[in-house]
Design a protein around this motif. Structure first.
Motif, PDB file in Angstrom:
ATOM      1  N   VAL A 147      -2.269  42.628  44.001  1.00 53.31           N
ATOM      2  CA  VAL A 147      -2.615  42.298  45.181  1.00 53.31           C
ATOM      3  C   VAL A 147      -4.104  42.239  45.271  1.00 53.31           C
ATOM      4  O   VAL A 147      -4.532  43.217  45.394  1.00 53.31           O
ATOM      5  N   ILE A 148      -4.587  40.900  45.461  1.00 51.85           N
ATOM      6  CA  ILE A 148      -6.000  40.767  45.335  1.00 51.85           C
ATOM      7  C   ILE A 148      -6.520  40.190  46.619  1.00 51.85           C
ATOM      8  O   ILE A 148      -6.232  39.028  46.989  1.00 51.85           O
ATOM      9  N   MET A 149      -7.512  41.051  47.300  1.00 55.83           N
ATOM     10  CA  MET A 149      -7.874  40.524  48.691  1.00 55.83           C
ATOM     11  C   MET A 149      -9.543  40.307  48.613  1.00 55.83           C
ATOM     12  O   MET A 149     -10.301  41.244  48.249  1.00 55.83           O
ATOM     13  N   ALA A 150      -9.832  39.216  49.004  1.00 56.24           N
ATOM     14  CA  ALA A 150     -11.270  38.890  49.062  1.00 56.24           C
ATOM     15  C   ALA A 150     -11.962  39.465  47.632  1.00 56.24           C
ATOM     16  O   ALA A 150     -13.064  40.073  47.855  1.00 56.24           O
ATOM     17  N   PRO A 151     -11.656  38.967  46.466  1.00 59.03           N
ATOM     18  CA  PRO A 151     -12.377  39.623  45.538  1.00 59.03           C
ATOM     19  C   PRO A 151     -13.871  39.412  45.524  1.00 59.03           C
ATOM     20  O   PRO A 151     -14.514  38.200  45.630  1.00 59.03           O
ATOM     21  N   ALA A 152     -14.736  40.344  44.848  1.00 56.88           N
ATOM     22  CA  ALA A 152     -16.030  40.202  44.730  1.00 56.88           C
ATOM     23  C   ALA A 152     -16.507  39.715  43.463  1.00 56.88           C
ATOM     24  O   ALA A 152     -15.704  39.972  42.418  1.00 56.88           O
ATOM     25  N   GLU A 153     -17.660  39.155  43.147  1.00 45.92           N
ATOM     26  CA  GLU A 153     -18.369  38.980  41.918  1.00 45.92           C
ATOM     27  C   GLU A 153     -19.458  39.829  41.683  1.00 45.92           C
ATOM     28  O   GLU A 153     -20.291  40.134  42.623  1.00 45.92           O
ATOM     29  N   ILE A 154     -19.407  40.749  40.696  1.00 52.77           N
ATOM     30  CA  ILE A 154     -20.440  41.656  40.174  1.00 52.77           C
ATOM     31  C   ILE A 154     -20.958  41.420  38.965  1.00 52.77           C
ATOM     32  O   ILE A 154     -20.059  41.662  38.095  1.00 52.77           O
ATOM     33  N   LEU A 203      -0.239  38.285  44.629  1.00 51.97           N
ATOM     34  CA  LEU A 203      -0.561  37.792  45.937  1.00 51.97           C
ATOM     35  C   LEU A 203      -2.209  37.655  46.130  1.00 51.97           C
ATOM     36  O   LEU A 203      -2.810  38.792  45.702  1.00 51.97           O
ATOM     37  N   LEU A 204      -2.614  36.634  46.438  1.00 53.68           N
ATOM     38  CA  LEU A 204      -3.936  36.513  46.669  1.00 53.68           C
ATOM     39  C   LEU A 204      -4.301  36.139  48.273  1.00 53.68           C
ATOM     40  O   LEU A 204      -3.978  35.282  48.752  1.00 53.68           O
ATOM     41  N   LEU A 205      -5.294  36.899  48.832  1.00 56.47           N
ATOM     42  CA  LEU A 205      -5.406  36.898  50.354  1.00 56.47           C
ATOM     43  C   LEU A 205      -7.195  36.829  50.599  1.00 56.47           C
ATOM     44  O   LEU A 205      -7.812  37.573  49.654  1.00 56.47           O
ATOM     45  N   VAL A 206      -7.270  36.079  51.435  1.00 55.60           N
ATOM     46  CA  VAL A 206      -8.719  35.954  51.934  1.00 55.60           C
ATOM     47  C   VAL A 206      -8.620  35.647  53.528  1.00 55.60           C
ATOM     48  O   VAL A 206      -7.590  35.079  54.044  1.00 55.60           O
ATOM     49  N   GLU A 207      -9.617  35.898  54.097  1.00 52.45           N
ATOM     50  CA  GLU A 207      -9.731  35.605  55.813  1.00 52.45           C
ATOM     51  C   GLU A 207     -10.694  34.456  55.866  1.00 52.45           C
ATOM     52  O   GLU A 207     -11.612  34.344  55.068  1.00 52.45           O
ATOM     53  N   ALA A 208     -10.327  33.312  56.823  1.00 56.94           N
ATOM     54  CA  ALA A 208     -11.225  32.087  56.527  1.00 56.94           C
ATOM     55  C   ALA A 208     -12.570  32.399  57.331  1.00 56.94           C
ATOM     56  O   ALA A 208     -13.859  31.634  56.849  1.00 56.94           O
ATOM     57  N   SER A 209     -12.902  33.357  57.957  1.00 58.34           N
ATOM     58  CA  SER A 209     -14.071  33.674  58.586  1.00 58.34           C
ATOM     59  C   SER A 209     -14.979  34.611  57.554  1.00 58.34           C
ATOM     60  O   SER A 209     -16.225  35.047  58.045  1.00 58.34           O
ATOM     61  N   ASP A 210     -14.464  35.126  56.356  1.00 54.93           N
ATOM     62  CA  ASP A 210     -15.186  35.578  55.596  1.00 54.93           C
ATOM     63  C   ASP A 210     -16.457  35.030  55.050  1.00 54.93           C
ATOM     64  O   ASP A 210     -16.465  33.790  55.075  1.00 54.93           O
ATOM     65  N   ALA A 211     -17.324  35.849  54.103  1.00 54.09           N
ATOM     66  CA  ALA A 211     -18.485  35.116  53.791  1.00 54.09           C
ATOM     67  C   ALA A 211     -18.064  33.960  52.754  1.00 54.09           C
ATOM     68  O   ALA A 211     -17.122  33.993  51.895  1.00 54.09           O
ATOM     69  N   PRO A 212     -18.936  32.907  52.519  1.00 53.51           N
ATOM     70  CA  PRO A 212     -18.683  31.787  51.521  1.00 53.51           C
ATOM     71  C   PRO A 212     -18.385  32.316  49.894  1.00 53.51           C
ATOM     72  O   PRO A 212     -17.582  31.844  49.360  1.00 53.51           O
ATOM     73  N   GLY A 242       2.406  33.011  38.238  1.00 52.95           N
ATOM     74  CA  GLY A 242       2.820  33.296  39.414  1.00 52.95           C
ATOM     75  C   GLY A 242       1.956  33.625  40.452  1.00 52.95           C
ATOM     76  O   GLY A 242       1.336  34.892  40.384  1.00 52.95           O
ATOM     77  N   VAL A 243       1.898  32.838  41.520  1.00 49.69           N
ATOM     78  CA  VAL A 243       0.563  33.278  42.510  1.00 49.69           C
ATOM     79  C   VAL A 243       1.194  32.823  43.904  1.00 49.69           C
ATOM     80  O   VAL A 243       1.424  31.612  44.032  1.00 49.69           O
ATOM     81  N   LYS A 244       0.928  33.571  44.870  1.00 44.11           N
ATOM     82  CA  LYS A 244       1.088  33.296  46.154  1.00 44.11           C
ATOM     83  C   LYS A 244      -0.069  33.238  46.815  1.00 44.11           C
ATOM     84  O   LYS A 244      -0.836  34.390  46.876  1.00 44.11           O
ATOM     85  N   SER A 245      -0.870  32.470  47.653  1.00 42.57           N
ATOM     86  CA  SER A 245      -2.037  32.513  48.114  1.00 42.57           C
ATOM     87  C   SER A 245      -2.080  32.150  49.545  1.00 42.57           C
ATOM     88  O   SER A 245      -1.636  31.164  49.877  1.00 42.57           O
ATOM     89  N   ILE A 246      -2.737  33.187  50.452  1.00 41.25           N
ATOM     90  CA  ILE A 246      -2.972  33.009  51.845  1.00 41.25           C
ATOM     91  C   ILE A 246      -4.303  32.907  52.122  1.00 41.25           C
ATOM     92  O   ILE A 246      -4.928  34.175  51.992  1.00 41.25           O
TER      93      ILE A 246
END
Length: 241
Positions: free
Chosen positions: A151-158, A177-186, A205-209
């Motif tokens: 379950v990966i939520m709003a992953p960062a690049e470092i 399962l890949l998640l992000v919120e539309a008001s998160d940063a670009p 296999g991926v479910k993205s929301i």
């Protein structure tokens, strides 16, 4: 004191459903725990999830992050209430690129530890994370073949670690399962889009929301509505069937 005896102590200590306790191999209790563990009601072996928090906890520490709304205990309790033994390591070492390799080692060691717990089914272990923790989940997921789900939520690049993990997607075995919120940063929107695209290009296999209900990056700092999707995904992938 032997590892086996410490695990036995942990097994005896964790009795109450939905209660946050602390791993016997870490510090038990105290103001600044090194891990949270929530055990489901009933008898195991349970499916398990290891959750890797974001950089806010690395930056200010567990207690200050909790006061600012980073409610790891609430996440722990809600997932365990749905039947998942939930383990949240509190990473050591602080933020920054130089601490990413030791953070990865800490999460890997946690996964190994959880698999050895007497009430965990080691064949049904998932890894989740948000932001920095989401990046760590991806980095580990492309290397570990025996994880049952990610379950990966709003992953960062470092550094270039997110891009490097994308280049290794062909070796990924676990459904995502890949998640992000539309008001998160670009930057987090772009990472979500890139990971979704590469997973689908490789027929993974991926479910993205992408949620559009508010909360931005902070959505995943507590036990929000998104956990309903997380729990449904985990029930599907960790069912043991």
């Amino acid at each position: 004191m032997s590892r086996e005896y410490l695990i036995f102590l942990l097994f005896l200590t964790i009795q109450a459903y939905g209660v946050v306790v602390f791993s016997a191999e870490y510090r038990i209790g105290g103001a600044n725990p090194e891990a949270l563990l929530c055990r489901p009601q009933g008898k195991g072996p349970f499916p398990a999830i290891v959750h890797s928090h974001g950089v806010g906890v690395d930056t200010v520490g567990y207690q200050k992050a909790l006061k600012r709304g980073y409610n790891l205990p609430a996440i722990c309790k809600e997932l365990s209430a749905d039947g998942f033994l939930t383990f949240l390591p509190i990473r050591q070492g602080g933020p920054g690129l130089r601490n990413l390799p030791p953070h990865k080692i800490q999460v890997l060691e946690t996964i190994d530890y959880v698999k050895r717990l007497p009430d965990v089914d080691p064949s049904r272990v998932a890894l989740s994370g948000n932001s920095r923790g989401g990046l760590l989940a991806l980095m580990i997921g492309v290397e570990q073949s025996d994880l049952k789900a990610l379950v990966i939520m709003a992953p960062a690049e470092i550094g270039r670690n997110f891009a490097n993990a994308l280049s290794q997607i062909s070796s990924l075995n676990a459904p995502v399962l890949l998640l992000v919120e539309a008001s998160d940063a670009p930057e987090f929107q772009n990472n979500f889009d890139a990971l979704d695209r590469v997973l689908r290009e490789h027929n993974k296999g991926v479910k993205s929301i992408r949620y559009d209900r508010g909360g931005g990056h902070n959505l995943f700092h507590g036990a929000g509505y998104y956990l309903e999707d997380v729990k449904a995904f985990l029930h599907e992938k960790l069912s043991g069937k």
